[in-house]
Design an enzyme around this catalytic site. Structure first.
Site, PDB file in Angstrom:
ATOM      1  N   LYS A  22      11.382   8.123  10.504  1.00  0.00           N
ATOM      2  CA  LYS A  22      10.502   8.223   9.254  1.00  0.00           C
ATOM      3  C   LYS A  22      10.979   7.491   8.131  1.00  0.00           C
ATOM      4  O   LYS A  22      10.518   6.367   7.243  1.00  0.00           O
ATOM      5  CB  LYS A  22       9.817   9.324   8.694  1.00  0.00           C
ATOM      6  CG  LYS A  22       9.291   9.442   7.824  1.00  0.00           C
ATOM      7  CD  LYS A  22       8.697  10.952   7.350  1.00  0.00           C
ATOM      8  CE  LYS A  22      10.025  11.391   6.295  1.00  0.00           C
ATOM      9  NZ  LYS A  22       9.466  11.558   4.886  1.00  0.00           N
ATOM     10  N   ASN A  23      12.604   7.957   7.687  1.00  0.00           N
ATOM     11  CA  ASN A  23      13.182   6.947   6.365  1.00  0.00           C
ATOM     12  C   ASN A  23      13.424   5.556   6.761  1.00  0.00           C
ATOM     13  O   ASN A  23      13.832   5.477   5.664  1.00  0.00           O
ATOM     14  CB  ASN A  23      13.983   8.031   6.260  1.00  0.00           C
ATOM     15  CG  ASN A  23      13.757   9.908   5.763  1.00  0.00           C
ATOM     16  OD1 ASN A  23      12.199   9.722   5.537  1.00  0.00           O
ATOM     17  ND2 ASN A  23      14.539  10.338   5.776  1.00  0.00           N
ATOM     18  N   CYS A 116       8.668  18.558  -6.269  1.00  0.00           N
ATOM     19  CA  CYS A 116       7.784  18.445  -4.811  1.00  0.00           C
ATOM     20  C   CYS A 116       8.384  19.861  -4.801  1.00  0.00           C
ATOM     21  O   CYS A 116       9.238  20.819  -5.765  1.00  0.00           O
ATOM     22  CB  CYS A 116       7.823  17.728  -3.878  1.00  0.00           C
ATOM     23  SG  CYS A 116      10.075  17.474  -3.862  1.00  0.00           S
ATOM     24  N   ARG A 121      13.725  15.133  -8.007  1.00  0.00           N
ATOM     25  CA  ARG A 121      14.058  14.361  -7.860  1.00  0.00           C
ATOM     26  C   ARG A 121      12.918  13.276  -8.847  1.00  0.00           C
ATOM     27  O   ARG A 121      12.489  11.996  -8.418  1.00  0.00           O
ATOM     28  CB  ARG A 121      12.767  14.056  -6.189  1.00  0.00           C
ATOM     29  CG  ARG A 121      12.859  14.496  -5.247  1.00  0.00           C
ATOM     30  CD  ARG A 121      13.583  13.959  -3.557  1.00  0.00           C
ATOM     31  NE  ARG A 121      11.911  15.000  -2.799  1.00  0.00           N
ATOM     32  CZ  ARG A 121      11.991  14.340  -1.673  1.00  0.00           C
ATOM     33  NH1 ARG A 121      12.174  13.606  -1.300  1.00  0.00           N
ATOM     34  NH2 ARG A 121      11.007  15.439  -0.923  1.00  0.00           N
ATOM     35  N   ASP A 304      18.587  16.750   4.675  1.00  0.00           N
ATOM     36  CA  ASP A 304      17.340  16.990   5.332  1.00  0.00           C
ATOM     37  C   ASP A 304      17.494  17.940   6.909  1.00  0.00           C
ATOM     38  O   ASP A 304      16.680  18.185   7.317  1.00  0.00           O
ATOM     39  CB  ASP A 304      16.158  15.957   5.984  1.00  0.00           C
ATOM     40  CG  ASP A 304      15.876  15.029   5.329  1.00  0.00           C
ATOM     41  OD1 ASP A 304      15.773  16.143   3.373  1.00  0.00           O
ATOM     42  OD2 ASP A 304      16.222  13.826   4.940  1.00  0.00           O
ATOM     43  N   ARG A 396       4.025  15.750   8.839  1.00  0.00           N
ATOM     44  CA  ARG A 396       4.517  14.169   7.430  1.00  0.00           C
ATOM     45  C   ARG A 396       5.520  13.456   8.658  1.00  0.00           C
ATOM     46  O   ARG A 396       5.677  12.238   8.592  1.00  0.00           O
ATOM     47  CB  ARG A 396       4.852  15.420   6.404  1.00  0.00           C
ATOM     48  CG  ARG A 396       3.760  14.755   5.597  1.00  0.00           C
ATOM     49  CD  ARG A 396       4.039  15.593   4.208  1.00  0.00           C
ATOM     50  NE  ARG A 396       5.507  14.368   4.073  1.00  0.00           N
ATOM     51  CZ  ARG A 396       6.296  14.746   2.892  1.00  0.00           C
ATOM     52  NH1 ARG A 396       6.725  16.009   3.020  1.00  0.00           N
ATOM     53  NH2 ARG A 396       7.299  13.758   2.921  1.00  0.00           N
TER      54      ARG A 396
END
Length: 416
Positions: A22-23, A116, A121, A304, A396
């Protein structure tokens, strides 16, 4: 899928192929906007953040075809450089389109992404990089407008190795006149992949894998094709899953070197591991040991994976401590782990954990992507059924966490 049910205390066994990163793929999709032509990306994960980015690309005029796990992006005819606020609210990382839009069109209109559930961030480092290249930043109501008649290469200094700011600096510098040198760049594998992806399109980037990246501006890019590597955070999540559940698994389709800090930690906690070129064998017999760990930028232990590690330590032996140095709100998962019987004390950026096994199944709520995955990991070490709500957060970043863990023998199912 809004609810996941996990029947705990079943060991895991088998092999699992890890989805594309994903990243890595999200900045690649953004970078495709730089080229007035076609870009093909393979091994693209079918996750919500990818579909959200697809929506943005189509909104600004790209023609996209997502067939299986291959994505074709035709960005010849962009129609606008403004990203609607609703997209930014649904996916904060959409800010990474600012750099490519600025480089391609000389203009990017977004809005401040705000906070968030895992922290604020801020994007000040992104904006500082744009200014260094000669862009003008304006705020008009809720809109953030970045513009430049011409971008000029410069020296950009980051006081902290921000992944997102490094990505935006790289992409905006591709067409900048002259040479751009990015000092204090992030060194995550996803940054290395982005550099390789851009160079494959015809960019001129040197210093890949170091904290100093040099970008020599080019006048055009070319059609290209690229394959995304396996997702190291998903792989790390399933590493944590087998440590919580015990058992023997093989994680396929990854580069174990990108998980070195997590693998080293798992070894300290009592797992037996064997590394190969593109896979990792993990064996966990008995309960893991609690340890002390600090989250850090790569190559340190990734933030993460911090929530998933907390879930493992909550069901481990002894006591341990986690210090979170990246995102101030990442300990939010502890509140939900408490409902499963976890003994966790939070003091500022520190979490002190006393392992208890088994934990007790209960109803809990996912509040963010990695925290949701951590609750699934914790459920594997619970007596009885754990019911996790608001699982859209998990979608997600994970194609199908129930499918993956079921294939390893977990008793897990998703429900609407």
């Amino acid at each position: 899928m809004s609810v996941i049910q996990v029947q705990g205390l079943r060991s895991l066994k088998g092999e699992i192929k890890i989805q594309g990163s994903k990243n890595a793929v999200l900045p690649m999709m953004a970078a495709a906007v730089l080229h007035k032509g076609t870009t093909v990306i393979h091994n693209v994960p079918r996750i919500q953040d990818v579909f959200c980015m697809l929506g943005i690309l189509e909104h600004i005029g790209c023609i996209c075809c997502f067939d299986g796990h291959s994505l074709t992006i035709d960005a010849r005819d962009l129609t606008q450089a403004e990203i609607p606020e609703e997209y930014i609210k649904s996916m904060r990382s959409s800010i990474m389109l600012s750099g490519p839009l600025l480089g391609r069109t000389g203009n990017a209109v977004t809005s401040f992404p705000g906070g968030c559930s895992i922290g604020e961030r801020p994007i000040d480092l992104h904006l500082s990089a744009f200014r260094k290249l000669g862009a003008i930043i304006e705020e008009k109501g809720d809109k953030l407008i970045v513009s430049a008649n011409r971008l000029i290469g410069s020296h950009i200094y980051f006081p902290f190795p921000s992944v997102g700011a490094t990505e935006n600096a790289l992409m905006s510098a591709v067409y900048a006149q002259g040479i751009t040198v990015i000092h204090g760049a992030a060194k995550e594998p996803e940054i290395i992949t982005l550099c390789e992806f851009l160079n494959n399109m015809g960019a001129d980037i040197h210093g890949t894998g170091t904290s100093v990246l040099t970008v020599t501006g080019v006048s055009e890019l070319c059609d290209s094709e690229f394959t995304v590597a396996g997702d190291r955070i998903v792989a790390g999540t399933y590493l944590m899953a087998v440590m919580a559940a015990e058992g023997d698994i093989v994680i396929q389709g990854i580069q174990p070197g990108h998980l070195a800090s997590a693998i080293s930690l798992a070894d300290r906690m009592g797992a037996e591991l064997k590394r190969y070129e593109s896979c990792l064998e993990v064996s966990m017999r008995g309960r893991p040991d609690c340890v002390d760990v600090i989250t850090e930028p790569y190559p340190g232990f990734p933030t993460d994976l911090q929530s998933q590690l907390m879930a493992v330590m909550a069901s481990a032996k002894g006591t341990g401590r986690i210090k979170e140095t990246i995102f101030e709100g990442r300990f939010g998962t502890a509140k939900e782990l408490h409902k499963l019987g976890a003994d966790i004390i939070i003091e500022g950026k520190r979490a002190d954990i006393r392992g208890l096994y088994p934990l007790k199944g209960n109803r809990v709520t996912a509040t963010d992507l990695r925290g949701g995955a951590a609750l699934v990991v914790a459920g594997l070490a619970c007596e009885g059924v754990t019911e996790i709500h608001e699982c859209h957060h998990i979608e997600r970043g994970y194609e199908d966490i129930c499918r993956d863990l079921s294939s390893l023998g977990a008793a897990i199912r998703g429900m609407q």
